[in-house]
Design an enzyme around this catalytic site. Structure first.
Site, PDB file in Angstrom:
ATOM      1  N   TYR A 190       0.840  -1.201   0.000  1.00  0.00           N
ATOM      2  CA  TYR A 190       0.000   0.000   0.000  1.00  0.00           C
ATOM      3  C   TYR A 190       0.877   1.253   0.000  1.00  0.00           C
ATOM      4  O   TYR A 190       1.685   1.440   0.918  1.00  0.00           O
ATOM      5  CB  TYR A 190      -0.887  -0.056   1.239  1.00  0.00           C
ATOM      6  CG  TYR A 190      -1.613   1.203   1.645  1.00  0.00           C
ATOM      7  CD1 TYR A 190      -1.481   1.707   2.930  1.00  0.00           C
ATOM      8  CD2 TYR A 190      -2.479   1.853   0.768  1.00  0.00           C
ATOM      9  CE1 TYR A 190      -2.179   2.837   3.333  1.00  0.00           C
ATOM     10  CE2 TYR A 190      -3.174   2.985   1.167  1.00  0.00           C
ATOM     11  CZ  TYR A 190      -3.015   3.474   2.448  1.00  0.00           C
ATOM     12  OH  TYR A 190      -3.699   4.586   2.846  1.00  0.00           O
ATOM     13  N   ASP A 205      -1.510  -5.852   9.305  1.00  0.00           N
ATOM     14  CA  ASP A 205      -2.609  -4.967   8.944  1.00  0.00           C
ATOM     15  C   ASP A 205      -3.706  -5.855   8.377  1.00  0.00           C
ATOM     16  O   ASP A 205      -3.575  -6.390   7.278  1.00  0.00           O
ATOM     17  CB  ASP A 205      -2.126  -3.940   7.912  1.00  0.00           C
ATOM     18  CG  ASP A 205      -3.203  -2.939   7.562  1.00  0.00           C
ATOM     19  OD1 ASP A 205      -2.887  -1.938   6.912  1.00  0.00           O
ATOM     20  OD2 ASP A 205      -4.366  -3.150   7.930  1.00  0.00           O
ATOM     21  N   LYS A 215     -12.775  -0.327   5.325  1.00  0.00           N
ATOM     22  CA  LYS A 215     -12.933  -1.202   4.157  1.00  0.00           C
ATOM     23  C   LYS A 215     -14.026  -2.239   4.377  1.00  0.00           C
ATOM     24  O   LYS A 215     -14.909  -2.422   3.548  1.00  0.00           O
ATOM     25  CB  LYS A 215     -11.613  -1.927   3.842  1.00  0.00           C
ATOM     26  CG  LYS A 215     -10.416  -1.013   3.823  1.00  0.00           C
ATOM     27  CD  LYS A 215     -10.467  -0.005   2.680  1.00  0.00           C
ATOM     28  CE  LYS A 215      -9.218   0.872   2.706  1.00  0.00           C
ATOM     29  NZ  LYS A 215      -9.260   1.926   1.701  1.00  0.00           N
TER      30      LYS A 215
END
Lengths: 496, 480
Positions: free
Chosen positions: A154, A239, A280
């Protein structure tokens, strides 16, 4: 601000302010600018750029809207909830509302099939996952220390982990030849490289499910990672922001489950931390719900004090607490969200395959990792950027080139598919089909067959008018650029 | 199994920041919080409990806000009227913030200043309360080791907010009771020179106006002098105006933004202020902070940094709606100072009758009480001893002046706006009773010499002791 626009260089600010650690001076903003100048709207601008660079989950908003109408007690602004207004508006305790932490702990457990339980007292709030990464890096590392991060990763990590903390990221290169798996060899190479360069490695950061790959880590790899961090005595930060976006097998295996298989003397739990958010999984990025979950008491204590710099609005904590305490709703949401993602993903990848475009086989996430290597004039990052600009300006889709994710191989693109309705999806697919077909007609190439037949090498010479390209590239951006992660929403556009 | 680690040291080694105690919570002042936590006052359930007077909160005007909310369902995305905005709002994470949010804040801030000055909505940067705003500003203006001057007494959490993760130093400028703790130009000059001579790089001055803990506003001439000083030396001035709408008596509040145009040598690039709705509106839970800078580069950088602590879009919408309602704002800004003034006056009068003086204040949610006559000697040890008497015997959690870095012992900050009338009366009654007993029995404090100072550390993760900046509300206690 015009009258002070010349003041930019006169006053020395901090090194942090004058550097570019915020990550926004990058060529990838072209995509964002193209979208901002010419955003797609089915009625008002049907030929505009379609946003496919934003990992948002907009498929299940209706479920939450229904819940809100049926549960006025979730809000402190309704007749059903206003009796709580003052207590909630006054609540700034950095422990967070107990009901909020309980709700999050239960939700996290449910997302993992209740195979593991989470302790609400280990939950620390943060300003979204953005704030969570900044916080965990401040807790674990000193300026100059490094975290190992498998590529592709990311792009926001460069800012979130490094900008204010002074910490470095060292990439652990993963390759397409084995579907970008993280190997022990790659980890060791990266670690030893750091040691040779005199850099102290404080931890390993993984994203599971992966952004941008959309894949989950298998148990064997997870165990390799746990073994590795224990051997090197470094932290493991997982994560898991996409945990509930799993839409097909194999199952998502959380680090929380894996460590249960270790005895205390083989896995030091003080090394294990999870980053989470509802941005998300529930499609609520505006609410800034970030979580740091640590098995290390010192990190929880320190992190909690640091969370003062990015607490979650108590109004939002209260709403989320109410929503997540509704077991029936949560179970239904998780199942339905997964089903809708499966449908969207299945349809999109099927349609791509029909025109010979393959994606990495994935089982989670809000995007696909598209393989356009065969469309590159040559296997270089320059060619990747050339193709990318064609996709933005000619095909009019804002996708994200693999190099922005520090991918070690050119030709991959992350394409987000859950941030639009079915109609927009169809238009995006139609544009892709046209683009592929146009190039089949106009250039020398052979069709890439589907996986049933042999893959054939294909060269695509991307043809476009150089002059037109130059014109497009010179277009001034009429709006201030904003971070690649949060573009202006239609709400803003409508009102400005 | 490969990878078994027999050496657990590494994981215990977190960052220096994590281990340096810069969060400021290892302080003796927590005793007051613990006393409150263990024995919180409740008018019916625990009438002998400790009354919380160490929390600078504004609880006097919730009813006005609650009324507004009932009459404006569209401000919430959770009502039938407002749910049409749900998707756009929940999806909105742009760090510019909702335009209507910034515009409403700009108008509100201007209105607080009597519309004598206008604010540019594009200079407003969001933050997580003033806590986030002040830290972000330090990250933008200073490097580790640089220093900011700050008049003392000052808000204790500055030590954490401005220094902990930024590495910035704070150099206090002691202010004195002899001139009502006003910051003088000569004090500022001498602190600045001293710092420069010792090789410290001074990047600016932080001023809280209205002042916490004093409850006073800076006069125009002082502000001009300070601004001239910082402008000439090309250092920054950061004003914390978080209490701007709590001014309840003359003189009228003068903001740094108004003074700028009156100081010829003022360079706006060095002027910044921070604001929040936590005190003026009594909404600390909502974490609505503002960083406002006249320096474009600071606005640009701070905005990017605001990603680490944006205001929840749900809250942005609510606040935008509320503060765009001109009638509501007028009503609120008229009524809130009136209620603060009445509560303040009540305290000052009752305390005056028993011979307790306070610094003459015209703003804030607290007053600066002068308890020097109750000290056996003018030392900080005596102040702490007296403080323990107040906490454990009178059962009022007040804040000793030393926690604000006050240079003279004997002063206490006492908050008065975080309670209802009944509780206020009880608190006043207790103070009165204490003073009466004190005059009658000078040995009163001796019975408390055996009181323990400091506490054992409670290492439980679920420790209930609240933090001075974010204590547990009664809501939490009720639910546990």
């Amino acid at each position: 601000m015009g009258s002070h626009s010349s003041n930019r260089t006169r006053v020395p600010l901090s090194r942090m302010a004058m550097g570019n650690g915020h990550g926004e001076d990058s060529p990838y903003f072209d995509g964002w600018k193209a979208y901002q100048i010419d955003p797609f709207d089915p009625a008002e601008n049907p030929h505009g750029v379609i946003q496919m660079g934003l990992a948002e989950n907009q498929l299940c908003a209706d479920l939450i809207e229904e819940w809100l109408i049926d549960h006025p007690e979730g809000s402190i602004c309704t007749a059903g909830g206003s009796d709580k207004f003052r207590d909630i508006a006054n609540f700034q305790d950095y422990h967070g509302l107990p009901k909020f932490r309980n709700g999050i702990a239960i939700f996290m457990g449910k997302v993992r099939g209740n195979r593991v339980k989470f302790d609400p007292d280990r939950i620390v709030m943060s300003g979204g996952a953005t704030g969570a990464h900044d916080l965990i890096a401040f807790c674990l590392a000193d300026p100059g220390d490094a975290f190992l991060v498998p590529t592709p990763y990311y792009p926001g990590f460069d800012r979130d982990l490094c900008w204010r903390t002074g910490v470095k990221i060292l990439p652990v290169n993963c390759k397409s030849s084995n579907n970008f798996k993280i190997t022990k060899k790659a980890l060791e190479e990266a670690y030893n490289g750091a040691v040779d360069a005199g850099i102290r490695v404080k931890g390993l950061i993984i994203t599971n499910p992966s952004n941008p790959l959309g894949t989950t880590l298998d148990r064997a790899t997870m165990k390799d990672l746990v073994d590795f961090v224990n051997e090197m005595n470094i932290h493991l930060v997982c994560d898991e922001i996409y945990a509930a976006t799993l839409f097909r097998g194999p199952d998502f295996i959380s680090i929380a489950e894996v460590i249960e298989e270790y005895d205390d003397d083989c896995c030091n739990r003080d090394l294990i931390h999870i980053i989470y958010s509802l941005s998300k999984d529930m499609g609520l990025p505006g609410f800034r719900i970030g979580i740091v979950y640590s098995y290390n008491d010192d990190v929880v204590r320190c992190g909690r004090k640091m969370s003062s710099f990015g607490l979650i609005s108590s109004q939002t904590q209260h709403l989320i607490a109410s929503m997540l305490s509704d077991d029936e709703f949560v179970e239904r949401f998780i199942a339905e969200s997964s089903a809708r993602l499966a449908k969207r993903h299945g349809y999109f990848t099927h349609e791509l395959e029909r025109v010979g475009i393959r994606c990495l086989d994935s089982n989670a996430g809000l995007f696909v990792w598209m393989d356009l290597r065969e469309l590159l004039a040559e296997q270089t990052f320059e060619a990747e950027m050339v193709l990318w600009r064609v996709v933005i300006h000619k095909v009019k889709l804002n996708v994200s080139p693999g190099s922005s994710f520090h991918c070690s191989e050119p030709g991959w693109y992350r394409v987000c598919i859950a941030n639009m309705d079915d109609q927009t999806m169809e238009i995006a697919l139609a544009r892709i089909r046209s683009f592929v077909l146009e190039n089949m007609m106009g250039n020398c190439m052979r069709v890439v067959r589907s996986k049933e037949s042999k893959a054939v090498e294909c060269k695509l010479k991307v043809s476009f008018s150089n002059r037109k390209m130059e014109e497009v590239m010179k277009m001034p951006c009429s709006m201030s650029p904003c971070s690649p992660m949060p573009p202006r929403s239609p709400l803003v556009r409508a009102r400005t | 199994m490969v990878g078994c680690s027999s050496d657990g040291d590494g994981s215990k080694v977190l960052s220096k920041i994590a281990m340096n105690g810069g969060h400021g919570e290892d302080s003796p002042y927590f005793e007051g919080w613990k006393a409150y936590d263990n024995n919180p006052f409740h008018p019916t359930q625990n009438p002998n409990g400790v009354i919380q007077m160490g929390l600078s909160e504004n609880q006097l005007c919730f009813d006005l806000i609650e009324d507004w909310i009932k009459n404006n369902p569209k401000a919430s995305i959770c009502t039938a009227d407002g749910v049409e905005n749900f998707r756009n709002i929940t999806n909105f994470q742009d760090y510019h913030g909702l335009p209507e949010f910034r515009q409403a804040l700009a108008k509100f801030m201007a209105r607080i200043r009597g519309n004598r000055v206008e604010f540019d909505a594009d200079r407003i940067v969001m933050s997580s309360g003033c806590t986030g705003a002040s830290e972000t500003l330090m990250f933008c203006l200073a490097d580790p080791g640089d220093a900011f001057l700050v008049p003392s007494p000052y808000y204790p959490a500055f030590n954490r907010d401005l220094r902990w993760r930024t590495g910035v130093q704070l150099i206090p400028i002691s202010c004195h009771s002899s001139n009502n703790f006003q910051l003088t130009l000569s004090d500022l000059e001498s602190a600045y020179s001293k710092a420069i001579e010792s090789g410290v790089k001074v990047k600016g001055l932080i001023l809280t106006n209205p002042s916490n803990p004093l409850g006073t506003t800076s006069d125009v001439d002082t502000l001009k002098a300070l601004l001239e000083f910082t402008s000439r030396r090309k250092i920054h001035i950061v004003c914390d105006e978080i209490y701007s709408a709590t001014v309840f008596a003359p003189p009228v509040f003068t903001s740094i933004s108004e003074v700028m145009r009156e100081v010829e040598c003022c360079d706006p690039c060095f002027v910044h202020f921070i604001y929040s709705l936590s005190k003026d509106l009594g909404l600390p839970g909502f974490r609505v902070g503002v960083l406002y800078s006249y320096n474009d580069a600071v606005v640009s950088t701070a905005r990017k940094m605001s990603s680490f602590g944006l205001v929840s879009s749900q809250t942005q919408l609510l606040v935008a709606s509320m503060l765009s309602d001109g009638d509501f704002v007028e009503r609120f800004l008229g009524e809130s100072p009136r209620r603060l003034r009445d509560r303040h006056r009540k305290f000052v009068e009752v305390l005056g009758r028993v011979g307790i003086g306070c610094l003459k204040g015209n703003a804030g949610l607290f007053f600066w009480m002068d308890f020097r006559k109750f000290l056996e000697e003018e030392t900080f040890e005596e102040e702490m001893r007296l403080w323990r008497v107040i906490v454990h015997d009178i059962r009022l959690n007040v804040s000793p002046g030393s926690s604000f870095g006050c240079a003279e012992p004997g002063f206490f900050r006492v908050c008065f706006a975080n309670m209802d009338e009944v509780t206020a009366d009880v608190a006043l009654g207790r103070i009165g009773a204490f003073v009466t007993r004190w005059h009658g029995d000078k040995n009163l404090r001796l019975s408390f010499k055996s009181l323990k100072s400091g506490d054992e550390n409670n290492n439980s993760l679920s420790m209930t002791s609240p933090h001075v900046m974010s204590p547990r509300s009664p809501v939490v206690i009720a639910r546990n």
